[in-house]
Design a protein around this motif. Structure first.
Motif, PDB file in Angstrom:
ATOM      1  N   GLU A  24     -12.703  90.076  64.310  1.00  0.00           N
ATOM      2  CA  GLU A  24     -12.533  89.676  62.974  1.00  0.00           C
ATOM      3  C   GLU A  24     -11.363  88.959  62.660  1.00  0.00           C
ATOM      4  OE1 GLU A  24     -12.163  91.935  58.730  1.00  0.00           O
ATOM      5  OE2 GLU A  24     -12.351  92.891  60.340  1.00  0.00           O
ATOM      6  N   ALA A  25     -11.442  87.743  61.755  1.00  0.00           N
ATOM      7  CA  ALA A  25     -10.289  86.961  61.675  1.00  0.00           C
ATOM      8  C   ALA A  25      -9.177  87.756  60.870  1.00  0.00           C
ATOM      9  CB  ALA A  25     -10.734  85.700  60.749  1.00  0.00           C
ATOM     10  N   LYS A  26      -8.015  87.533  61.392  1.00  0.00           N
ATOM     11  CA  LYS A  26      -6.693  88.179  60.859  1.00  0.00           C
ATOM     12  C   LYS A  26      -5.888  87.279  60.011  1.00  0.00           C
ATOM     13  CE  LYS A  26      -6.237  91.465  64.898  1.00  0.00           C
ATOM     14  NZ  LYS A  26      -5.311  91.773  65.953  1.00  0.00           N
ATOM     15  N   VAL A  27      -5.572  87.812  59.084  1.00  0.00           N
ATOM     16  CA  VAL A  27      -4.715  86.954  58.027  1.00  0.00           C
ATOM     17  C   VAL A  27      -3.441  87.311  58.408  1.00  0.00           C
ATOM     18  CG1 VAL A  27      -4.049  86.550  55.878  1.00  0.00           C
ATOM     19  CG2 VAL A  27      -6.464  87.351  56.157  1.00  0.00           C
ATOM     20  N   PHE A  28      -2.512  85.918  58.765  1.00  0.00           N
ATOM     21  CA  PHE A  28      -1.193  86.071  58.944  1.00  0.00           C
ATOM     22  C   PHE A  28      -0.332  86.820  57.854  1.00  0.00           C
ATOM     23  CE2 PHE A  28       2.786  83.913  57.800  1.00  0.00           C
ATOM     24  CZ  PHE A  28       3.580  84.508  58.933  1.00  0.00           C
ATOM     25  N   THR A  29       0.381  87.715  58.223  1.00  0.00           N
ATOM     26  CA  THR A  29       1.463  88.503  57.013  1.00  0.00           C
ATOM     27  C   THR A  29       2.744  88.432  57.839  1.00  0.00           C
ATOM     28  OG1 THR A  29      -0.451  89.959  56.505  1.00  0.00           O
ATOM     29  CG2 THR A  29       1.973  90.767  56.145  1.00  0.00           C
ATOM     30  N   PRO A  30       3.728  87.900  57.180  1.00  0.00           N
ATOM     31  CA  PRO A  30       5.112  87.640  57.543  1.00  0.00           C
ATOM     32  C   PRO A  30       5.790  89.295  57.899  1.00  0.00           C
ATOM     33  CG  PRO A  30       5.246  87.181  55.573  1.00  0.00           C
ATOM     34  CD  PRO A  30       3.591  87.448  55.878  1.00  0.00           C
ATOM     35  N   GLY A  31       6.691  89.229  58.778  1.00  0.00           N
ATOM     36  CA  GLY A  31       7.378  90.496  58.679  1.00  0.00           C
ATOM     37  C   GLY A  31       8.697  90.686  57.927  1.00  0.00           C
ATOM     38  N   ALA A  32       9.151  91.745  57.710  1.00  0.00           N
ATOM     39  CA  ALA A  32      10.196  92.283  56.778  1.00  0.00           C
ATOM     40  C   ALA A  32      11.576  92.445  57.516  1.00  0.00           C
ATOM     41  CB  ALA A  32       9.814  93.501  55.816  1.00  0.00           C
ATOM     42  N   GLU A  33      12.791  92.279  56.955  1.00  0.00           N
ATOM     43  CA  GLU A  33      13.980  92.427  57.452  1.00  0.00           C
ATOM     44  C   GLU A  33      14.146  91.574  58.611  1.00  0.00           C
ATOM     45  OE1 GLU A  33      15.219  96.581  58.376  1.00  0.00           O
ATOM     46  OE2 GLU A  33      13.913  97.475  56.532  1.00  0.00           O
ATOM     47  N   VAL A  34      13.899  90.246  58.293  1.00  0.00           N
ATOM     48  CA  VAL A  34      14.247  89.241  59.177  1.00  0.00           C
ATOM     49  C   VAL A  34      15.006  88.256  58.463  1.00  0.00           C
ATOM     50  CG1 VAL A  34      12.296  89.802  60.798  1.00  0.00           C
ATOM     51  CG2 VAL A  34      12.124  87.992  58.840  1.00  0.00           C
ATOM     52  N   CYS A  35      15.525  86.874  59.107  1.00  0.00           N
ATOM     53  CA  CYS A  35      16.320  85.979  58.538  1.00  0.00           C
ATOM     54  C   CYS A  35      15.400  84.583  58.653  1.00  0.00           C
ATOM     55  CB  CYS A  35      17.832  86.265  58.755  1.00  0.00           C
ATOM     56  SG  CYS A  35      18.471  87.652  58.316  1.00  0.00           S
ATOM     57  N   HIS A  36      15.892  83.704  58.014  1.00  0.00           N
ATOM     58  CA  HIS A  36      15.248  82.497  57.909  1.00  0.00           C
ATOM     59  C   HIS A  36      16.393  81.296  58.311  1.00  0.00           C
ATOM     60  CE1 HIS A  36      11.574  84.492  57.020  1.00  0.00           C
ATOM     61  NE2 HIS A  36      12.446  85.065  55.998  1.00  0.00           N
ATOM     62  N   GLU A  37      16.050  80.402  59.217  1.00  0.00           N
ATOM     63  CA  GLU A  37      17.111  79.499  59.631  1.00  0.00           C
ATOM     64  C   GLU A  37      16.782  78.206  58.469  1.00  0.00           C
ATOM     65  OE1 GLU A  37      16.040  77.623  63.196  1.00  0.00           O
ATOM     66  OE2 GLU A  37      14.017  77.141  62.735  1.00  0.00           O
ATOM     67  N   ASN A  38      15.804  78.069  57.594  1.00  0.00           N
ATOM     68  CA  ASN A  38      15.746  76.912  56.431  1.00  0.00           C
ATOM     69  C   ASN A  38      15.850  77.732  55.197  1.00  0.00           C
ATOM     70  OD1 ASN A  38      14.951  75.147  58.445  1.00  0.00           O
ATOM     71  ND2 ASN A  38      12.772  76.059  58.594  1.00  0.00           N
ATOM     72  N   THR A  39      16.297  76.666  54.441  1.00  0.00           N
ATOM     73  CA  THR A  39      16.413  77.163  52.962  1.00  0.00           C
ATOM     74  C   THR A  39      15.092  77.460  52.437  1.00  0.00           C
ATOM     75  OG1 THR A  39      16.415  74.704  52.145  1.00  0.00           O
ATOM     76  CG2 THR A  39      18.510  75.522  52.603  1.00  0.00           C
ATOM     77  N   TYR A  40      15.361  78.271  51.219  1.00  0.00           N
ATOM     78  CA  TYR A  40      14.319  78.873  50.628  1.00  0.00           C
ATOM     79  C   TYR A  40      13.149  77.966  50.301  1.00  0.00           C
ATOM     80  CZ  TYR A  40      11.560  81.058  47.003  1.00  0.00           C
ATOM     81  OH  TYR A  40      10.422  81.462  46.096  1.00  0.00           O
ATOM     82  N   GLU A  41      12.045  78.299  50.457  1.00  0.00           N
ATOM     83  CA  GLU A  41      10.744  77.556  49.982  1.00  0.00           C
ATOM     84  C   GLU A  41       9.895  78.747  49.336  1.00  0.00           C
ATOM     85  OE1 GLU A  41       9.154  75.585  53.259  1.00  0.00           O
ATOM     86  OE2 GLU A  41      10.489  73.773  53.025  1.00  0.00           O
ATOM     87  N   ARG A  42       9.326  78.277  48.353  1.00  0.00           N
ATOM     88  CA  ARG A  42       8.664  79.344  47.747  1.00  0.00           C
ATOM     89  C   ARG A  42       7.141  79.755  48.417  1.00  0.00           C
ATOM     90  NH1 ARG A  42       7.600  82.226  43.173  1.00  0.00           N
ATOM     91  NH2 ARG A  42       5.529  82.415  42.251  1.00  0.00           N
ATOM     92  N   THR A  43       6.700  78.381  49.088  1.00  0.00           N
ATOM     93  CA  THR A  43       5.433  78.650  49.817  1.00  0.00           C
ATOM     94  C   THR A  43       5.603  79.076  51.122  1.00  0.00           C
ATOM     95  OG1 THR A  43       4.103  77.166  48.235  1.00  0.00           O
ATOM     96  CG2 THR A  43       3.312  77.562  50.487  1.00  0.00           C
ATOM     97  N   GLY A  44       5.243  80.153  51.685  1.00  0.00           N
ATOM     98  CA  GLY A  44       5.444  80.433  52.993  1.00  0.00           C
ATOM     99  C   GLY A  44       4.227  79.994  54.213  1.00  0.00           C
ATOM    100  N   ARG A  45       4.507  79.297  54.800  1.00  0.00           N
ATOM    101  CA  ARG A  45       3.070  78.868  55.660  1.00  0.00           C
ATOM    102  C   ARG A  45       3.556  79.249  57.037  1.00  0.00           C
ATOM    103  NH1 ARG A  45       4.189  74.555  52.284  1.00  0.00           N
ATOM    104  NH2 ARG A  45       2.659  73.607  51.057  1.00  0.00           N
TER     105      ARG A  45
END
Length: 297
Positions: free
Chosen positions: A43-64
């Motif tokens: 079954e195809a899995k839908v990508f889900t991001p993880g919690a309690e992590v940080c991001h190298e880029n500035t904030y973007e409302r859309t998470g790809r």
């Protein structure tokens, strides 16, 4: 003639089949149908991001998913994901991801608000921080993604035009002293705030952050004097606790009540930052726990 050709064609087909796989009764355990013996595709899995992590880029409302590159929070980063949840109700039923000021995301923001405060160990608005939601892309939404990320981001200021700040270290458990809101040098005319840069409390200043109150979920964004009176009254309660006096004693001071923006309010942000305001007067040192001593009235 046509009947003959059909027989000939059938015979030729059987001859070809015989050469390749055999023609006639199937062998034991072979039903002659290939497709039903293949294993089902996963079954195809839908990508889900993880919690309690940080991001190298500035904030973007859309998470790809293609741009998802979390980094260790001890490294230089911008935002930090404090929680990942799933949209439900009207928001999840939309044909496309909700807009930033869509009332349907209000329950998600309320959840983020609670999670962010629990994550930092105190009211996150005590710091130069903003809390934002990141949502799936339109393509991921069509594929069934309904997750939302709760992102804490440091700002250069929460009282003027701001920019993102790159930082190191997680916000889990505490807010660094340098991140906490303190005193301000407010300028403006006729009760309006034109500019409010932060300043060391040891220097002369005319405003100080005293805390935050949470307005009722049903409360509308203020537009009339009556609306603002509700905000000011609640901020005076916060001010009284900060200074260490009765609420009635705060009437001699000015107050600034600051909901972040109309758009964030529409999306469910009910936090209101409160400031002691001395208008044209100034003081040195913090008003915290002073019981009114040293505060000009």
């Amino acid at each position: 003639m046509a009947w003959r050709r059909w027989i000939a064609a059938g015979a030729a087909a059987c001859a070809l089949a015989t050469a390749l796989t055999g023609c006639g009764p199937a062998a034991a355990g072979v039903d002659g149908r290939l497709a039903d013996d293949w294993a089902a595709l996963p079954e195809a899995k839908v990508f889900t991001p993880g919690a309690e992590v940080c991001h190298e880029n500035t904030y973007e409302r859309t998470g790809r998913a293609t741009a998802y590159r979390p980094v260790d929070c001890e490294l230089a980063h911008y935002g930090e994901t404090v929680y990942v949840g799933q949209l439900t109700g009207p928001a999840a039923e939309l044909a496309t991801p909700p807009e930033p000021d869509d009332v349907s995301v209000a329950p998600a923001f309320a959840e983020c608000d609670e999670r962010a405060t629990a994550f930092t160990g105190r009211q996150w608005r005590d710091g130069r921080l903003t809390l934002e939601l990141t949502l799936p892309s339109s393509a991921a939404w069509q594929g069934g993604a309904r997750w939302y990320r709760c992102e804490l981001n440091e700002l250069t200021t929460v009282t003027d035009d701001a920019d993102w700040v790159q930082r190191k270290g997680s916000l889990r458990g505490s807010l660094p002293t340098g991140l906490l809101l303190g005193c301000f040098a407010e300028t403006g005319k006729n009760g309006s705030v034109d500019s409010m840069p932060e300043i060391d409390c040891a220097k002369a200043h005319n405003a100080e952050y005293v805390g935050t109150f949470m307005a009722a979920a049903t409360r509308k964004y203020p537009s009339t004097d009556a609306d603002w009176n509700y905000f000011h009254d609640n901020c005076r309660k916060v001010m009284a606790d900060f200074i260490g006096v009765a609420k009635s004693a705060t009437s001699k001071y000015g107050v600034i009540s600051w909901p972040y923006s109309r758009a964030t309010w529409a999306a469910g942000d009910r936090g209101v930052r409160c400031y002691l305001w001395l208008e044209t007067k100034k003081m040195t040192g913090s008003a915290k726990g002073s019981k009114g001593k040293g505060i000009p009235s």
